[in-house]
Design a protein around this motif. Structure first.
Motif, mmCIF file in Angstrom:
data_model
loop_
_atom_site.group_PDB
_atom_site.id
_atom_site.type_symbol
_atom_site.label_atom_id
_atom_site.label_comp_id
_atom_site.label_asym_id
_atom_site.label_seq_id
_atom_site.Cartn_x
_atom_site.Cartn_y
_atom_site.Cartn_z
ATOM 1 N N LEU A 77 0.810 -1.214 0.000
ATOM 2 C CA LEU A 77 0.000 0.000 0.000
ATOM 3 C C LEU A 77 0.846 1.269 0.000
ATOM 4 C CD1 LEU A 77 -2.819 -1.118 2.413
ATOM 5 C CD2 LEU A 77 -3.006 -0.645 -0.028
ATOM 6 N N GLY A 78 2.142 1.141 0.253
ATOM 7 C CA GLY A 78 3.018 2.298 0.269
ATOM 8 C C GLY A 78 3.403 2.801 -1.107
ATOM 9 N N HIS A 79 3.083 2.055 -2.144
ATOM 10 C CA HIS A 79 3.401 2.505 -3.501
ATOM 11 C C HIS A 79 2.309 3.454 -3.974
ATOM 12 C CE1 HIS A 79 4.180 2.547 -7.771
ATOM 13 N NE2 HIS A 79 5.371 2.022 -7.502
ATOM 14 N N PRO A 80 2.678 4.640 -4.454
ATOM 15 C CA PRO A 80 1.665 5.628 -4.853
ATOM 16 C C PRO A 80 0.648 5.118 -5.886
ATOM 17 C CG PRO A 80 3.828 6.652 -4.784
ATOM 18 C CD PRO A 80 4.034 5.175 -4.574
ATOM 19 N N ALA A 81 1.085 4.350 -6.869
ATOM 20 C CA ALA A 81 0.156 3.863 -7.895
ATOM 21 C C ALA A 81 -0.863 2.898 -7.293
ATOM 22 C CB ALA A 81 0.913 3.194 -9.041
ATOM 23 N N ARG A 82 -0.413 2.013 -6.413
ATOM 24 C CA ARG A 82 -1.342 1.061 -5.799
ATOM 25 C C ARG A 82 -2.305 1.771 -4.847
ATOM 26 N NH1 ARG A 82 3.295 -2.661 -6.385
ATOM 27 N NH2 ARG A 82 4.193 -1.968 -4.419
ATOM 28 N N LEU A 83 -1.797 2.715 -4.097
ATOM 29 C CA LEU A 83 -2.659 3.469 -3.192
ATOM 30 C C LEU A 83 -3.693 4.264 -3.991
ATOM 31 C CD1 LEU A 83 -3.215 4.082 -0.256
ATOM 32 C CD2 LEU A 83 -1.547 5.933 -0.381
ATOM 33 N N GLN A 84 -3.251 4.868 -5.084
ATOM 34 C CA GLN A 84 -4.182 5.616 -5.943
ATOM 35 C C GLN A 84 -5.234 4.682 -6.529
ATOM 36 O OE1 GLN A 84 -4.147 8.961 -6.257
ATOM 37 N NE2 GLN A 84 -6.032 8.814 -7.410
ATOM 38 N N SER A 107 0.312 5.024 -16.695
ATOM 39 C CA SER A 107 0.823 3.721 -16.316
ATOM 40 C C SER A 107 0.797 2.800 -17.538
ATOM 41 C CB SER A 107 -0.055 3.143 -15.199
ATOM 42 O OG SER A 107 0.372 1.867 -14.841
ATOM 43 N N SER A 108 1.907 2.111 -17.783
ATOM 44 C CA SER A 108 1.911 1.149 -18.881
ATOM 45 C C SER A 108 1.021 -0.031 -18.496
ATOM 46 C CB SER A 108 3.335 0.662 -19.167
ATOM 47 O OG SER A 108 3.766 -0.218 -18.148
ATOM 48 N N THR A 109 0.621 -0.798 -19.476
ATOM 49 C CA THR A 109 -0.233 -1.958 -19.211
ATOM 50 C C THR A 109 0.467 -2.944 -18.281
ATOM 51 O OG1 THR A 109 -1.315 -1.683 -21.341
ATOM 52 C CG2 THR A 109 -1.535 -3.832 -20.295
ATOM 53 N N GLY A 110 1.759 -3.159 -18.508
ATOM 54 C CA GLY A 110 2.513 -4.072 -17.656
ATOM 55 C C GLY A 110 2.570 -3.588 -16.215
ATOM 56 N N GLN A 111 2.843 -2.299 -16.012
ATOM 57 C CA GLN A 111 2.884 -1.732 -14.656
ATOM 58 C C GLN A 111 1.510 -1.819 -13.999
ATOM 59 O OE1 GLN A 111 4.238 2.184 -15.738
ATOM 60 N NE2 GLN A 111 6.269 1.822 -14.862
ATOM 61 N N LEU A 116 -1.993 -4.191 -9.880
ATOM 62 C CA LEU A 116 -3.284 -4.826 -9.630
ATOM 63 C C LEU A 116 -3.093 -6.208 -9.002
ATOM 64 C CD1 LEU A 116 -6.317 -4.396 -9.970
ATOM 65 C CD2 LEU A 116 -6.120 -5.380 -12.254
ATOM 66 N N LYS A 117 -2.154 -6.968 -9.502
ATOM 67 C CA LYS A 117 -1.894 -8.307 -8.950
ATOM 68 C C LYS A 117 -1.401 -8.241 -7.506
ATOM 69 C CE LYS A 117 -1.332 -11.106 -13.057
ATOM 70 N NZ LYS A 117 -2.699 -11.523 -12.987
ATOM 71 N N GLU A 118 -0.600 -7.231 -7.183
ATOM 72 C CA GLU A 118 -0.135 -7.066 -5.800
ATOM 73 C C GLU A 118 -1.316 -6.811 -4.863
ATOM 74 O OE1 GLU A 118 3.169 -7.143 -4.253
ATOM 75 O OE2 GLU A 118 3.211 -8.414 -6.026
ATOM 76 N N LEU A 119 -2.258 -5.998 -5.297
ATOM 77 C CA LEU A 119 -3.445 -5.716 -4.482
ATOM 78 C C LEU A 119 -4.348 -6.939 -4.370
ATOM 79 C CD1 LEU A 119 -4.202 -2.130 -5.786
ATOM 80 C CD2 LEU A 119 -3.268 -2.751 -3.546
ATOM 81 N N GLN A 120 -4.421 -7.714 -5.442
ATOM 82 C CA GLN A 120 -5.214 -8.950 -5.407
ATOM 83 C C GLN A 120 -4.545 -9.994 -4.508
ATOM 84 O OE1 GLN A 120 -5.523 -9.291 -9.809
ATOM 85 N NE2 GLN A 120 -7.680 -9.716 -9.374
#
Length: 163
Positions: A77-84, A107-111, A116-120
């Motif tokens: 959750l500390g990564h700005p993209a995941r938090l956003q 964000s690129s599709t890969g990123q 998303l997978k980290e959050l899942q």
């Protein structure tokens, strides 16, 4: 002050909760070094609908757990993209992958799929339908509480930086 029906006024809830927490006893709440309990609760309407939640965590259990237990979740959750991503899904409710990626912007599709997978993996985001993602409803209040906690900590940091 409380009414005869047990209603609590807007500013009084803190004292009701604190009074109950101060009366906690037993080894679960007192290990001889650490003592007490932390409670968080919430009622919110987010993009997923109405959610309510409350939980109590004894302080000894929190402080006796290894830091390695908490670190992975905080790191994700500390990564700005995941938090956003979490904040967008909380605000808007279920979104298709393309809508979510566009809302994130840049964000690129890969990123995007990596985040998303980290959050899942932490079961924060689920996929109710193919190509659609949402925050697991049971996680909404804990996530909002985390944001509120960081805000409180940040306000304290800002005060220190101003001195």
């Amino acid at each position: 002050p409380h009414s005869a029906r047990g209603e609590v006024g807007p500013g009084d809830i803190d004292f009701v909760v604190l009074e109950r927490l101060q009366n906690r006893s037993g080894e679960l709440f007192d290990d001889g070094v650490a003592k007490g309990s932390v409670v968080y609760a919430g009622s919110a309407y987010t993009g997923n609908g109405a959610v309510t939640w409350h939980v109590e965590r004894p302080v000894p259990g929190l402080l006796n757990a290894p830091a390695s237990f908490f670190a992975p979740g905080l790191a994700v959750l500390g990564h700005p993209a995941r938090l956003q991503m979490m904040m967008i899904l909380l605000r808007n409710g279920p979104l298709g992958s393309q809508e979510l990626q566009e809302a994130l912007g840049g964000s690129s599709t890969g990123q995007f799929y990596h985040h998303l997978k980290e959050l899942q993996r932490l079961k924060l985001v689920r996929q109710p339908l193919r190509g659609s993602y949402e925050v697991d409803g049971r996680k909404a209040i804990p996530l909002l509480t985390l944001l509120a906690t960081v805000l409180d900590l940040r306000e304290e940091m800002d005060v220190l930086e101003d001195e």
